[in-house]
Design an enzyme around this catalytic site. Structure first.
Site, PDB file in Angstrom:
ATOM      1  N   HIS A 293     -11.352   7.511   4.817  1.00  0.00           N
ATOM      2  CA  HIS A 293     -10.665   8.597   4.860  1.00  0.00           C
ATOM      3  C   HIS A 293     -11.295   9.960   4.310  1.00  0.00           C
ATOM      4  O   HIS A 293     -12.121   9.636   3.332  1.00  0.00           O
ATOM      5  CB  HIS A 293      -9.374   8.479   3.787  1.00  0.00           C
ATOM      6  CG  HIS A 293      -8.279   7.691   4.681  1.00  0.00           C
ATOM      7  ND1 HIS A 293      -7.285   6.657   3.750  1.00  0.00           N
ATOM      8  CD2 HIS A 293      -7.842   7.611   5.723  1.00  0.00           C
ATOM      9  CE1 HIS A 293      -6.387   6.366   4.430  1.00  0.00           C
ATOM     10  NE2 HIS A 293      -6.631   6.695   5.785  1.00  0.00           N
TER      11      HIS A 293
ATOM     12  N   ARG B 111       0.430  -1.706   7.554  1.00  0.00           N
ATOM     13  CA  ARG B 111       0.981  -0.592   7.062  1.00  0.00           C
ATOM     14  C   ARG B 111       2.073   0.178   7.861  1.00  0.00           C
ATOM     15  O   ARG B 111       2.641   1.441   7.323  1.00  0.00           O
ATOM     16  CB  ARG B 111      -0.100   0.625   6.578  1.00  0.00           C
ATOM     17  CG  ARG B 111      -0.977   0.026   5.651  1.00  0.00           C
ATOM     18  CD  ARG B 111      -1.847   1.085   4.855  1.00  0.00           C
ATOM     19  NE  ARG B 111      -1.230   1.836   4.080  1.00  0.00           N
ATOM     20  CZ  ARG B 111      -1.380   2.780   3.523  1.00  0.00           C
ATOM     21  NH1 ARG B 111      -3.145   3.177   3.600  1.00  0.00           N
ATOM     22  NH2 ARG B 111      -0.850   3.847   2.862  1.00  0.00           N
TER      23      ARG B 111
ATOM     24  N   ASP C 126       0.863  -1.203   0.156  1.00  0.00           N
ATOM     25  CA  ASP C 126       0.079  -0.027  -0.080  1.00  0.00           C
ATOM     26  C   ASP C 126       0.853   1.512   0.068  1.00  0.00           C
ATOM     27  O   ASP C 126       0.178   2.354   0.158  1.00  0.00           O
ATOM     28  CB  ASP C 126      -0.704  -0.138   1.232  1.00  0.00           C
ATOM     29  CG  ASP C 126      -2.174  -1.042   1.192  1.00  0.00           C
ATOM     30  OD1 ASP C 126      -2.395  -1.411  -0.082  1.00  0.00           O
ATOM     31  OD2 ASP C 126      -2.835  -1.257   2.066  1.00  0.00           O
TER      32      ASP C 126
ATOM     33  N   CYS D  17      -5.104   9.282  -3.304  1.00  0.00           N
ATOM     34  CA  CYS D  17      -4.350   8.395  -2.594  1.00  0.00           C
ATOM     35  C   CYS D  17      -2.967   8.336  -3.239  1.00  0.00           C
ATOM     36  O   CYS D  17      -1.944   8.107  -2.212  1.00  0.00           O
ATOM     37  CB  CYS D  17      -5.086   6.923  -2.488  1.00  0.00           C
ATOM     38  SG  CYS D  17      -6.553   7.179  -1.434  1.00  0.00           S
TER      39      CYS D  17
ATOM     40  N   ARG E 143     -10.150   6.297  10.687  1.00  0.00           N
ATOM     41  CA  ARG E 143      -8.348   6.068  10.734  1.00  0.00           C
ATOM     42  C   ARG E 143      -7.939   6.882  11.873  1.00  0.00           C
ATOM     43  O   ARG E 143      -7.206   6.722  12.903  1.00  0.00           O
ATOM     44  CB  ARG E 143      -7.998   6.075   9.242  1.00  0.00           C
ATOM     45  CG  ARG E 143      -8.422   4.881   8.501  1.00  0.00           C
ATOM     46  CD  ARG E 143      -7.739   3.599   8.742  1.00  0.00           C
ATOM     47  NE  ARG E 143      -8.358   2.655   7.823  1.00  0.00           N
ATOM     48  CZ  ARG E 143      -7.819   2.148   6.675  1.00  0.00           C
ATOM     49  NH1 ARG E 143      -6.559   3.041   6.424  1.00  0.00           N
ATOM     50  NH2 ARG E 143      -8.020   1.373   5.891  1.00  0.00           N
TER      51      ARG E 143
END
Length: 282
Positions: A177, A103, A78, A275, A148
């Site tokens: 997000h 992550r 990612d 992103c 998040r």
């Protein structure tokens, strides 16, 4: 369907040259599930992801953007979603501290890059996922929470940058997000422009957005479902998902120049244009 607000206006749009950080998806795959978009049981095509990413990179180059690259690391599929790697402003970089351990190593990797490229780095205490949840509009930072980034990271932003930080709560897990549910079209303090998906926010947050940005583009479910709002704008040119047809029409109506792009392979990991794009502000 994408709708414009009753107060919608059109004026000359002026592009401002952007500097962005990107990461080639050399190790991209979907091998775990940490958001509703990810299905590790389905195959992914790394070669196709690289081709689509390169098209985005080349489009930015054609628009005159300065593009910096961070080296991808094995085992971090990612890392291509560079926006989550931190938030930069006034020569300061606030590092990311990821919620999911898969992550976690991305945070230090991005902070190392920031240090090596002249930023003063503020290491995070609270969980936050960088520009995924922090978006600059004028002199204010819009800051998402709910899935998040912790609300405590908003307090860190205030201390580090000395800017107004506006907390917005996300309530739809598909838009986990802020940059999946809200797009900054023009950060100019005199003519701030945003677009957003109303159903992604709680009532208190919607009231804030309606009061602060009455001229917003309101995006419908169909365009949001292809991550149409996960876009990147220089104040005139707006790079969006090519399938977000209603959003594209609304942008043209407002005098923006939309550029549709297919990042369908990267969408399988829950990411789109924004992103893959971290804005650098020295």
């Amino acid at each position: 369907m994408t709708m414009t607000s009753p107060a919608s206006t059109r004026h000359e749009r002026i592009a401002t040259r952007r500097t962005v950080l990107m990461c080639r998806p050399e190790f991209y795959t979907v091998s775990y599930r940490i958001n509703p978009w990810m299905h590790p049981e389905d195959p992914t095509d790394t070669s196709l992801a690289l081709t689509q990413w390169q098209t985005l990179h080349d489009l930015y180059a054609s628009l005159g953007y300065r593009i910096e690259l961070i080296d991808p690391l094995p085992g971090l599929p990612d890392m291509v979603y560079a926006a989550n790697g931190g938030f930069t402003l006034d020569g300061m970089a606030y590092g990311a501290r990821f919620q999911y351990p898969e992550r976690g190593p991305e945070g230090p990797a991005y902070m190392d890059w920031f240090r090596e490229h002249g930023f003063e780095v503020a290491e995070p205490v609270s969980v936050n996922e960088g520009e995924g949840d922090f978006l600059l509009v004028g002199d204010a930072i819009l800051a998402g929470t709910g899935f998040r980034s912790d609300a405590g990271s908003h307090d860190e932003l205030r201390r580090i940058f000395g800017r107004e930080v506006v907390t917005l709560r996300l309530v739809n897990p598909s838009f986990y997000h802020l940059d999946t549910a809200l797009s900054v079209l023009d950060p100019d303090p005199e003519h701030p422009g945003i677009a957003y998906l109303p159903s992604a926010f709680d009532r208190a947050s919607l009231e804030i957005l309606e009061e602060r940005y009455p001229d917003s583009v309101l995006v419908g479910d169909d365009d949001a479902a292809v991550l149409g709002l996960n876009s990147f704008s220089d104040g005139r040119n707006v790079v969006i998902a090519s399938r977000a047809a209603g959003f594209e029409a609304s942008l043209r109506e407002r005098g923006y120049v939309p550029h549709g792009i297919d990042l369908s392979e990267l969408l399988l990991g829950g990411g789109g244009v924004k992103c893959c794009t971290l804005e650098l502000r020295w």
